[in-house]
Motif scaffolding. Structure first.
Motif, PDB file in Angstrom:
ATOM      1  N   HIS A 235       0.840  -1.193   0.000  1.00  0.00           N
ATOM      2  CA  HIS A 235       0.000   0.000   0.000  1.00  0.00           C
ATOM      3  C   HIS A 235       0.874   1.241   0.000  1.00  0.00           C
ATOM      4  CE1 HIS A 235      -3.977  -1.618   0.303  1.00  0.00           C
ATOM      5  NE2 HIS A 235      -3.516  -2.548   1.120  1.00  0.00           N
ATOM      6  N   PRO A 236       0.427   2.292  -0.691  1.00  0.00           N
ATOM      7  CA  PRO A 236       1.233   3.510  -0.677  1.00  0.00           C
ATOM      8  C   PRO A 236       1.364   4.056   0.751  1.00  0.00           C
ATOM      9  CG  PRO A 236      -0.936   3.937  -1.634  1.00  0.00           C
ATOM     10  CD  PRO A 236      -0.807   2.455  -1.480  1.00  0.00           C
ATOM     11  N   ARG A 237       2.545   4.557   1.042  1.00  0.00           N
ATOM     12  CA  ARG A 237       2.788   5.141   2.348  1.00  0.00           C
ATOM     13  C   ARG A 237       2.314   6.589   2.314  1.00  0.00           C
ATOM     14  NH1 ARG A 237       8.631   6.558   4.066  1.00  0.00           N
ATOM     15  NH2 ARG A 237       8.260   7.621   6.043  1.00  0.00           N
ATOM     16  N   ARG A 238       1.276   6.852   3.083  1.00  0.00           N
ATOM     17  CA  ARG A 238       0.734   8.201   3.115  1.00  0.00           C
ATOM     18  C   ARG A 238       0.982   8.840   4.470  1.00  0.00           C
ATOM     19  NH1 ARG A 238      -4.702   9.032  -0.458  1.00  0.00           N
ATOM     20  NH2 ARG A 238      -3.629   8.832  -2.450  1.00  0.00           N
ATOM     21  N   LEU A 239       1.553  10.019   4.400  1.00  0.00           N
ATOM     22  CA  LEU A 239       1.990  10.687   5.611  1.00  0.00           C
ATOM     23  C   LEU A 239       1.181  11.955   5.828  1.00  0.00           C
ATOM     24  CD1 LEU A 239       4.295  11.133   7.784  1.00  0.00           C
ATOM     25  CD2 LEU A 239       5.532  12.290   5.956  1.00  0.00           C
ATOM     26  N   ALA A 240       0.700  12.142   7.053  1.00  0.00           N
ATOM     27  CA  ALA A 240       0.024  13.392   7.417  1.00  0.00           C
ATOM     28  C   ALA A 240       0.958  14.205   8.303  1.00  0.00           C
ATOM     29  CB  ALA A 240      -1.277  13.107   8.149  1.00  0.00           C
ATOM     30  N   LEU A 241       1.140  15.483   7.936  1.00  0.00           N
ATOM     31  CA  LEU A 241       1.945  16.394   8.743  1.00  0.00           C
ATOM     32  C   LEU A 241       1.018  17.451   9.314  1.00  0.00           C
ATOM     33  CD1 LEU A 241       4.485  16.500   5.933  1.00  0.00           C
ATOM     34  CD2 LEU A 241       5.207  15.880   8.222  1.00  0.00           C
TER      35      LEU A 241
ATOM     36  N   LEU B 183     -10.172   9.379   5.536  1.00  0.00           N
ATOM     37  CA  LEU B 183     -10.694   9.490   4.175  1.00  0.00           C
ATOM     38  C   LEU B 183      -9.597   9.287   3.137  1.00  0.00           C
ATOM     39  CD1 LEU B 183     -13.540  10.327   3.105  1.00  0.00           C
ATOM     40  CD2 LEU B 183     -12.622  12.637   2.833  1.00  0.00           C
ATOM     41  N   HIS B 184      -8.396   9.799   3.447  1.00  0.00           N
ATOM     42  CA  HIS B 184      -7.291   9.711   2.491  1.00  0.00           C
ATOM     43  C   HIS B 184      -6.301   8.594   2.823  1.00  0.00           C
ATOM     44  CE1 HIS B 184      -8.780  13.842   1.761  1.00  0.00           C
ATOM     45  NE2 HIS B 184      -8.462  13.561   0.513  1.00  0.00           N
ATOM     46  N   ALA B 185      -6.744   7.644   3.650  1.00  0.00           N
ATOM     47  CA  ALA B 185      -5.960   6.434   3.945  1.00  0.00           C
ATOM     48  C   ALA B 185      -4.526   6.720   4.401  1.00  0.00           C
ATOM     49  CB  ALA B 185      -5.951   5.507   2.721  1.00  0.00           C
ATOM     50  N   VAL B 186      -4.400   7.618   5.363  1.00  0.00           N
ATOM     51  CA  VAL B 186      -3.084   7.976   5.889  1.00  0.00           C
ATOM     52  C   VAL B 186      -2.518   6.825   6.713  1.00  0.00           C
ATOM     53  CG1 VAL B 186      -1.974   9.459   7.623  1.00  0.00           C
ATOM     54  CG2 VAL B 186      -3.395  10.466   5.836  1.00  0.00           C
ATOM     55  N   THR B 187      -1.227   6.530   6.518  1.00  0.00           N
ATOM     56  CA  THR B 187      -0.610   5.416   7.242  1.00  0.00           C
ATOM     57  C   THR B 187       0.244   5.872   8.422  1.00  0.00           C
ATOM     58  OG1 THR B 187       1.154   5.411   5.582  1.00  0.00           O
ATOM     59  CG2 THR B 187      -0.624   3.812   5.300  1.00  0.00           C
ATOM     60  N   GLU B 188       0.730   7.135   8.376  1.00  0.00           N
ATOM     61  CA  GLU B 188       1.470   7.631   9.543  1.00  0.00           C
ATOM     62  C   GLU B 188       1.287   9.138   9.709  1.00  0.00           C
ATOM     63  OE1 GLU B 188       5.896   7.536   9.018  1.00  0.00           O
ATOM     64  OE2 GLU B 188       5.389   6.410   7.228  1.00  0.00           O
ATOM     65  N   VAL B 189       1.475   9.591  10.937  1.00  0.00           N
ATOM     66  CA  VAL B 189       1.213  10.994  11.278  1.00  0.00           C
ATOM     67  C   VAL B 189       2.400  11.589  12.018  1.00  0.00           C
ATOM     68  CG1 VAL B 189      -0.460  12.567  12.335  1.00  0.00           C
ATOM     69  CG2 VAL B 189      -1.119  10.207  11.850  1.00  0.00           C
ATOM     70  N   ARG B 190       2.714  12.848  11.694  1.00  0.00           N
ATOM     71  CA  ARG B 190       3.654  13.632  12.493  1.00  0.00           C
ATOM     72  C   ARG B 190       2.927  14.909  12.882  1.00  0.00           C
ATOM     73  NH1 ARG B 190       9.279  12.969  12.057  1.00  0.00           N
ATOM     74  NH2 ARG B 190       9.676  10.755  11.806  1.00  0.00           N
ATOM     75  N   ALA B 191       2.730  15.108  14.158  1.00  0.00           N
ATOM     76  CA  ALA B 191       2.045  16.315  14.617  1.00  0.00           C
ATOM     77  C   ALA B 191       2.954  17.112  15.543  1.00  0.00           C
ATOM     78  CB  ALA B 191       0.753  15.944  15.345  1.00  0.00           C
ATOM     79  N   THR B 192       3.143  18.377  15.221  1.00  0.00           N
ATOM     80  CA  THR B 192       3.974  19.226  16.074  1.00  0.00           C
ATOM     81  C   THR B 192       3.155  20.400  16.576  1.00  0.00           C
ATOM     82  OG1 THR B 192       4.716  20.414  14.104  1.00  0.00           O
ATOM     83  CG2 THR B 192       6.201  18.749  14.969  1.00  0.00           C
ATOM     84  N   ALA B 193       3.486  20.848  17.770  1.00  0.00           N
ATOM     85  CA  ALA B 193       2.829  22.026  18.330  1.00  0.00           C
ATOM     86  C   ALA B 193       3.901  22.988  18.796  1.00  0.00           C
ATOM     87  CB  ALA B 193       1.922  21.623  19.489  1.00  0.00           C
ATOM     88  N   THR B 194       3.545  24.273  18.769  1.00  0.00           N
ATOM     89  CA  THR B 194       4.551  25.294  19.056  1.00  0.00           C
ATOM     90  C   THR B 194       4.137  26.190  20.228  1.00  0.00           C
ATOM     91  OG1 THR B 194       3.639  26.551  17.203  1.00  0.00           O
ATOM     92  CG2 THR B 194       5.555  25.196  16.763  1.00  0.00           C
ATOM     93  N   SER B 195       4.338  27.477  20.086  1.00  0.00           N
ATOM     94  CA  SER B 195       4.293  28.400  21.224  1.00  0.00           C
ATOM     95  C   SER B 195       3.142  28.197  22.214  1.00  0.00           C
ATOM     96  CB  SER B 195       4.304  29.840  20.726  1.00  0.00           C
ATOM     97  OG  SER B 195       4.127  30.726  21.803  1.00  0.00           O
ATOM     98  N   ALA B 196       1.898  28.183  21.736  1.00  0.00           N
ATOM     99  CA  ALA B 196       0.771  28.133  22.678  1.00  0.00           C
ATOM    100  C   ALA B 196       0.818  26.883  23.552  1.00  0.00           C
ATOM    101  CB  ALA B 196      -0.557  28.190  21.936  1.00  0.00           C
ATOM    102  N   MET B 197       1.264  25.778  22.958  1.00  0.00           N
ATOM    103  CA  MET B 197       1.314  24.521  23.721  1.00  0.00           C
ATOM    104  C   MET B 197       2.548  24.473  24.621  1.00  0.00           C
ATOM    105  SD  MET B 197      -1.296  22.546  22.577  1.00  0.00           S
ATOM    106  CE  MET B 197      -1.335  21.029  21.691  1.00  0.00           C
ATOM    107  N   ARG B 198       3.591  25.221  24.239  1.00  0.00           N
ATOM    108  CA  ARG B 198       4.828  25.232  25.024  1.00  0.00           C
ATOM    109  C   ARG B 198       4.651  25.934  26.353  1.00  0.00           C
ATOM    110  NH1 ARG B 198       8.009  26.463  20.258  1.00  0.00           N
ATOM    111  NH2 ARG B 198       7.831  28.710  20.492  1.00  0.00           N
ATOM    112  N   VAL B 199       3.943  27.066  26.319  1.00  0.00           N
ATOM    113  CA  VAL B 199       4.019  27.984  27.453  1.00  0.00           C
ATOM    114  C   VAL B 199       2.768  27.992  28.325  1.00  0.00           C
ATOM    115  CG1 VAL B 199       5.600  29.494  26.214  1.00  0.00           C
ATOM    116  CG2 VAL B 199       3.140  29.915  26.077  1.00  0.00           C
TER     117      VAL B 199
END
Length: 318
Positions: A7-13, A79-95
């Motif tokens: 299966h195609p490797r689909r990545l969500a960022l 819906l788009h058959a994503v196989t892996e996810v990378r989620a990052t959060a910045t300032s608001a979640m840091r402080v």
């Protein structure tokens, strides 16, 4: 005979900023050296910092908007058959005090593990992303990303990062400090006060600019996208933005005058403006004008690529 079909490797960022959450879904190349194919590129105005970031909390309404947006992203991913996810959060979640609670609740509700990254790392990824959109060349450029919580400045060329720093002076914070009355006009005294404040806070930038003498500004973030839209006179979706736009200095100055000259309603009516961004854009353009002043730079380019494209470039380089 049955052939094994991979299966195609689909990545969500996912880039969870203080103003905007971004989702980029790409199909990873099966042949090395091929670029990934963009399946979906979308964003949502979450305003995570609204009504709380200056007190160090995520306000209840913003907290709910974040959960709601991530649930929507999760649906798109399925819906788009994503196989892996990378989620990052910045300032608001840091402080914020309840940033960790939100990270936990997102994981409980969606299974998405959010990685909260420090400002230095954020600056690095933004630079990587910008390099995919803009040829920085040999001479040093000043990259700036105006977020809701923090602002990243990076002095770099195509090969090297010379200096980088993240400052907690994002547009939502500036709005809370200098624009308490959003119904109205942004008075000259408020512009003056913001400039004074920036002069104090941005001393390290002023010194770095003196040392490295960048020849151009490259802006990556919603504010710069909006200014590029204003130059064109039409609002574009995330998917319609070209990777790089030349922003004429005259166009910036004209947009700046219009933004400062109007009241809230007049600003919202300007062609190319997202109503959610109208007031933030005022404090952001004061910041851009300040930076133009200290650098005496006349060339501005905008990059539609930032943190999530930097993350992707890094993953592909491995």
């Amino acid at each position: 005979m049955h052939h094994a079909h991979s299966h195609p490797r689909r990545l969500a960022l996912i880039d969870m900023g203080t103003n905007t959450f971004h989702l980029l879904i790409v199909e990873m190349p099966t042949t090395p050296g091929q670029p990934p194919v963009v399946v979906l590129r979308t964003k949502a105005g979450v305003r995570l910092g609204e009504g709380g970031i200056s007190q160090g909390i995520i306000a209840p309404a913003a907290y709910d908007r974040a959960l709601h947006t991530l649930a929507g992203f999760k649906e798109e991913m399925e819906l788009h058959a994503v196989t892996e996810v990378r989620a990052t959060a910045t300032s608001a979640m840091r402080v914020t005090k309840n940033g960790p609670d939100l990270v936990r609740e997102i994981f409980e509700q969606t299974g998405i593990q959010v990685n909260v990254i420090p400002g230095e790392r954020e600056a690095e990824l933004i630079c990587q992303g910008v390099r995919q959109a803009v040829d920085l060349g040999e001479e040093s450029q000043l990259i700036m990303d105006i977020g809701g919580g923090s602002v990243e400045f990076i002095i770099a060329n195509q090969a090297t990062i010379f200096w980088k720093q993240s400052f907690e002076i994002g547009a939502q914070r500036l709005l809370d400090m200098f624009f308490p009355d959003p119904s109205g006009v942004f008075p000259a005294a408020a512009v003056e006060a913001e400039q004074q404040y920036l002069g104090t806070m941005l001393t390290p930038l002023i010194e770095a600019v003196r040392q490295y003498r960048p020849v151009g500004i490259v802006g990556a973030s919603g504010s710069f996208d909006s200014l590029a839209d204003m130059q064109l006179g039409q609002l574009r979706t995330e998917a319609e933005l070209p990777p790089c736009t030349e922003l004429a200095l005259e166009s910036f100055q004209s947009s700046y005058r219009h933004l400062l000259g109007g009241n809230h309603e007049q600003r919202k009516a300007l062609p190319g403006i997202l109503p959610m961004r109208a007031d933030m854009l005022v404090v952001a353009t004061v910041l851009i004008d300040f930076v133009l002043g200290i650098t005496e730079i006349t060339r501005i380019r905008t990059s539609a690529y930032a943190l999530k494209e930097g993350l992707l470039a890094e993953m592909l380089a491995v």
